[in-house]
Write a protein that holds these residues in place. Structure first.
Motif, PDB file in Angstrom:
ATOM      1  N   THR A  21       0.849  -1.185   0.000  1.00 52.94           N
ATOM      2  CA  THR A  21       0.000   0.000   0.000  1.00 52.94           C
ATOM      3  C   THR A  21       0.890   1.242   0.000  1.00 52.94           C
ATOM      4  O   THR A  21       2.092   1.164   0.276  1.00 52.94           O
ATOM      5  CB  THR A  21      -0.899   0.025   1.251  1.00 52.94           C
ATOM      6  OG1 THR A  21      -0.059   0.117   2.401  1.00 52.94           O
ATOM      7  CG2 THR A  21      -1.791  -1.208   1.324  1.00 52.94           C
ATOM      8  N   VAL A  22       0.299   2.372  -0.284  1.00 56.79           N
ATOM      9  CA  VAL A  22       1.058   3.629  -0.260  1.00 56.79           C
ATOM     10  C   VAL A  22       1.641   3.880   1.135  1.00 56.79           C
ATOM     11  O   VAL A  22       2.818   4.226   1.249  1.00 56.79           O
ATOM     12  CB  VAL A  22       0.189   4.813  -0.758  1.00 56.79           C
ATOM     13  CG1 VAL A  22       0.872   6.141  -0.513  1.00 56.79           C
ATOM     14  CG2 VAL A  22      -0.114   4.633  -2.245  1.00 56.79           C
ATOM     15  N   PRO A  23       0.882   3.699   2.232  1.00 55.28           N
ATOM     16  CA  PRO A  23       1.496   3.888   3.556  1.00 55.28           C
ATOM     17  C   PRO A  23       2.684   2.956   3.819  1.00 55.28           C
ATOM     18  O   PRO A  23       3.650   3.354   4.479  1.00 55.28           O
ATOM     19  CB  PRO A  23       0.345   3.608   4.534  1.00 55.28           C
ATOM     20  CG  PRO A  23      -0.881   3.949   3.755  1.00 55.28           C
ATOM     21  CD  PRO A  23      -0.573   3.524   2.353  1.00 55.28           C
ATOM     22  N   ALA A  35       5.028  12.830  -1.665  1.00 50.36           N
ATOM     23  CA  ALA A  35       6.267  12.436  -2.350  1.00 50.36           C
ATOM     24  C   ALA A  35       6.096  11.087  -3.036  1.00 50.36           C
ATOM     25  O   ALA A  35       6.538  10.898  -4.180  1.00 50.36           O
ATOM     26  CB  ALA A  35       7.429  12.394  -1.373  1.00 50.36           C
ATOM     27  N   VAL A  36       5.446  10.136  -2.368  1.00 51.08           N
ATOM     28  CA  VAL A  36       5.212   8.822  -2.964  1.00 51.08           C
ATOM     29  C   VAL A  36       4.263   8.958  -4.153  1.00 51.08           C
ATOM     30  O   VAL A  36       4.506   8.385  -5.224  1.00 51.08           O
ATOM     31  CB  VAL A  36       4.667   7.817  -1.924  1.00 51.08           C
ATOM     32  CG1 VAL A  36       4.236   6.511  -2.594  1.00 51.08           C
ATOM     33  CG2 VAL A  36       5.711   7.550  -0.852  1.00 51.08           C
ATOM     34  N   TYR A  37       3.191   9.741  -4.005  1.00 53.23           N
ATOM     35  CA  TYR A  37       2.272   9.923  -5.127  1.00 53.23           C
ATOM     36  C   TYR A  37       2.942  10.658  -6.290  1.00 53.23           C
ATOM     37  O   TYR A  37       2.621  10.403  -7.455  1.00 53.23           O
ATOM     38  CB  TYR A  37       0.989  10.638  -4.685  1.00 53.23           C
ATOM     39  CG  TYR A  37      -0.015   9.672  -4.106  1.00 53.23           C
ATOM     40  CD1 TYR A  37      -0.695   8.756  -4.908  1.00 53.23           C
ATOM     41  CD2 TYR A  37      -0.283   9.654  -2.740  1.00 53.23           C
ATOM     42  CE1 TYR A  37      -1.601   7.860  -4.382  1.00 53.23           C
ATOM     43  CE2 TYR A  37      -1.195   8.761  -2.203  1.00 53.23           C
ATOM     44  CZ  TYR A  37      -1.854   7.864  -3.026  1.00 53.23           C
ATOM     45  OH  TYR A  37      -2.756   6.967  -2.501  1.00 53.23           O
ATOM     46  N   ASP A  38       3.895  11.538  -6.020  1.00 53.93           N
ATOM     47  CA  ASP A  38       4.668  12.174  -7.099  1.00 53.93           C
ATOM     48  C   ASP A  38       5.481  11.134  -7.861  1.00 53.93           C
ATOM     49  O   ASP A  38       5.566  11.183  -9.092  1.00 53.93           O
ATOM     50  CB  ASP A  38       5.595  13.265  -6.554  1.00 53.93           C
ATOM     51  CG  ASP A  38       4.863  14.549  -6.205  1.00 53.93           C
ATOM     52  OD1 ASP A  38       3.705  14.730  -6.666  1.00 53.93           O
ATOM     53  OD2 ASP A  38       5.446  15.360  -5.462  1.00 53.93           O
ATOM     54  N   LEU A  39       6.095  10.198  -7.138  1.00 51.45           N
ATOM     55  CA  LEU A  39       6.845   9.121  -7.794  1.00 51.45           C
ATOM     56  C   LEU A  39       5.928   8.258  -8.656  1.00 51.45           C
ATOM     57  O   LEU A  39       6.308   7.833  -9.753  1.00 51.45           O
ATOM     58  CB  LEU A  39       7.555   8.249  -6.748  1.00 51.45           C
ATOM     59  CG  LEU A  39       8.674   8.900  -5.960  1.00 51.45           C
ATOM     60  CD1 LEU A  39       9.143   7.971  -4.845  1.00 51.45           C
ATOM     61  CD2 LEU A  39       9.826   9.278  -6.864  1.00 51.45           C
ATOM     62  N   LEU A  40       4.722   8.020  -8.182  1.00 42.39           N
ATOM     63  CA  LEU A  40       3.753   7.238  -8.948  1.00 42.39           C
ATOM     64  C   LEU A  40       3.267   8.026 -10.170  1.00 42.39           C
ATOM     65  O   LEU A  40       3.182   7.485 -11.276  1.00 42.39           O
ATOM     66  CB  LEU A  40       2.564   6.847  -8.064  1.00 42.39           C
ATOM     67  CG  LEU A  40       2.879   5.934  -6.883  1.00 42.39           C
ATOM     68  CD1 LEU A  40       1.659   5.785  -5.987  1.00 42.39           C
ATOM     69  CD2 LEU A  40       3.369   4.578  -7.356  1.00 42.39           C
ATOM     70  N   ARG A  54      -4.629   1.876  -4.784  1.00 42.88           N
ATOM     71  CA  ARG A  54      -3.353   1.863  -5.498  1.00 42.88           C
ATOM     72  C   ARG A  54      -2.429   0.890  -4.791  1.00 42.88           C
ATOM     73  O   ARG A  54      -2.291   0.929  -3.575  1.00 42.88           O
ATOM     74  CB  ARG A  54      -2.767   3.267  -5.476  1.00 42.88           C
ATOM     75  CG  ARG A  54      -1.501   3.437  -6.254  1.00 42.88           C
ATOM     76  CD  ARG A  54      -1.750   3.477  -7.748  1.00 42.88           C
ATOM     77  NE  ARG A  54      -2.318   4.727  -8.160  1.00 42.88           N
ATOM     78  CZ  ARG A  54      -1.713   5.600  -8.944  1.00 42.88           C
ATOM     79  NH1 ARG A  54      -0.520   5.361  -9.398  1.00 42.88           N
ATOM     80  NH2 ARG A  54      -2.313   6.705  -9.283  1.00 42.88           N
ATOM     81  N   ARG A  55      -1.814  -0.016  -5.546  1.00 42.36           N
ATOM     82  CA  ARG A  55      -0.887  -0.987  -4.973  1.00 42.36           C
ATOM     83  C   ARG A  55       0.421  -0.956  -5.747  1.00 42.36           C
ATOM     84  O   ARG A  55       0.432  -0.828  -6.970  1.00 42.36           O
ATOM     85  CB  ARG A  55      -1.448  -2.404  -5.012  1.00 42.36           C
ATOM     86  CG  ARG A  55      -2.707  -2.586  -4.169  1.00 42.36           C
ATOM     87  CD  ARG A  55      -2.377  -2.496  -2.680  1.00 42.36           C
ATOM     88  NE  ARG A  55      -3.533  -2.698  -1.853  1.00 42.36           N
ATOM     89  CZ  ARG A  55      -4.269  -1.731  -1.323  1.00 42.36           C
ATOM     90  NH1 ARG A  55      -3.959  -0.476  -1.538  1.00 42.36           N
ATOM     91  NH2 ARG A  55      -5.303  -1.999  -0.570  1.00 42.36           N
ATOM     92  N   ILE A  56       1.521  -1.088  -5.014  1.00 43.17           N
ATOM     93  CA  ILE A  56       2.855  -1.050  -5.593  1.00 43.17           C
ATOM     94  C   ILE A  56       3.476  -2.432  -5.416  1.00 43.17           C
ATOM     95  O   ILE A  56       3.630  -2.901  -4.284  1.00 43.17           O
ATOM     96  CB  ILE A  56       3.735   0.027  -4.904  1.00 43.17           C
ATOM     97  CG1 ILE A  56       3.140   1.414  -5.098  1.00 43.17           C
ATOM     98  CG2 ILE A  56       5.150  -0.005  -5.462  1.00 43.17           C
ATOM     99  CD1 ILE A  56       2.217   1.858  -4.027  1.00 43.17           C
ATOM    100  N   PRO A  57       3.828  -3.097  -6.517  1.00 43.32           N
ATOM    101  CA  PRO A  57       4.499  -4.388  -6.369  1.00 43.32           C
ATOM    102  C   PRO A  57       5.835  -4.214  -5.648  1.00 43.32           C
ATOM    103  O   PRO A  57       6.569  -3.257  -5.914  1.00 43.32           O
ATOM    104  CB  PRO A  57       4.716  -4.847  -7.810  1.00 43.32           C
ATOM    105  CG  PRO A  57       3.723  -4.067  -8.627  1.00 43.32           C
ATOM    106  CD  PRO A  57       3.562  -2.762  -7.909  1.00 43.32           C
ATOM    107  N   ALA A  58       6.144  -5.121  -4.731  1.00 46.38           N
ATOM    108  CA  ALA A  58       7.401  -5.039  -3.991  1.00 46.38           C
ATOM    109  C   ALA A  58       8.581  -5.045  -4.946  1.00 46.38           C
ATOM    110  O   ALA A  58       9.587  -4.371  -4.712  1.00 46.38           O
ATOM    111  CB  ALA A  58       7.498  -6.204  -3.003  1.00 46.38           C
ATOM    112  N   ARG A  59       8.457  -5.767  -6.040  1.00 45.26           N
ATOM    113  CA  ARG A  59       9.529  -5.814  -7.050  1.00 45.26           C
ATOM    114  C   ARG A  59       9.752  -4.428  -7.658  1.00 45.26           C
ATOM    115  O   ARG A  59      10.889  -4.034  -7.921  1.00 45.26           O
ATOM    116  CB  ARG A  59       9.160  -6.837  -8.130  1.00 45.26           C
ATOM    117  CG  ARG A  59      10.132  -6.966  -9.255  1.00 45.26           C
ATOM    118  CD  ARG A  59      11.447  -7.508  -8.721  1.00 45.26           C
ATOM    119  NE  ARG A  59      12.361  -7.729  -9.795  1.00 45.26           N
ATOM    120  CZ  ARG A  59      13.123  -8.771  -9.888  1.00 45.26           C
ATOM    121  NH1 ARG A  59      13.080  -9.698  -8.972  1.00 45.26           N
ATOM    122  NH2 ARG A  59      13.948  -8.902 -10.889  1.00 45.26           N
TER     123      ARG A  59
END
Length: 74
Positions: A21-23, A35-40, A54-59
């Protein structure tokens, strides 16, 4: 008598398949939400959208960190 072997129906995802997750990404990178949403938004960090989540793969996070380390080394 026959030995019974249980069938594994569900395995925990490996680290490469884990979705964050974003958190969770905020905590791992020690960055704020914006900052994380800017990277996304700038596609520096890959993500998928599941419904409104929104989910970010660990890879993808590992690849992002590796790319940043390579930039710093160059």
């Amino acid at each position: 008598m026959t030995s019974y072997q249980p069938t594994v129906l569900h395995q925990a995802p490996s680290t490469s398949q884990e979705l964050l997750t974003v958190p969770q990404v905020m905590a791992r990178l020690q960055l704020g939400r914006s900052a994380v949403y800017d990277l996304l938004r700038t596609q520096q960090l890959a993500s998928i959208t599941l419904g409104r989540a929104r989910r970010i793969p660990a890879r993808a996070l590992t690849d992002f960190i590796r790319a940043r380390l390579d930039q710093e080394a160059a």
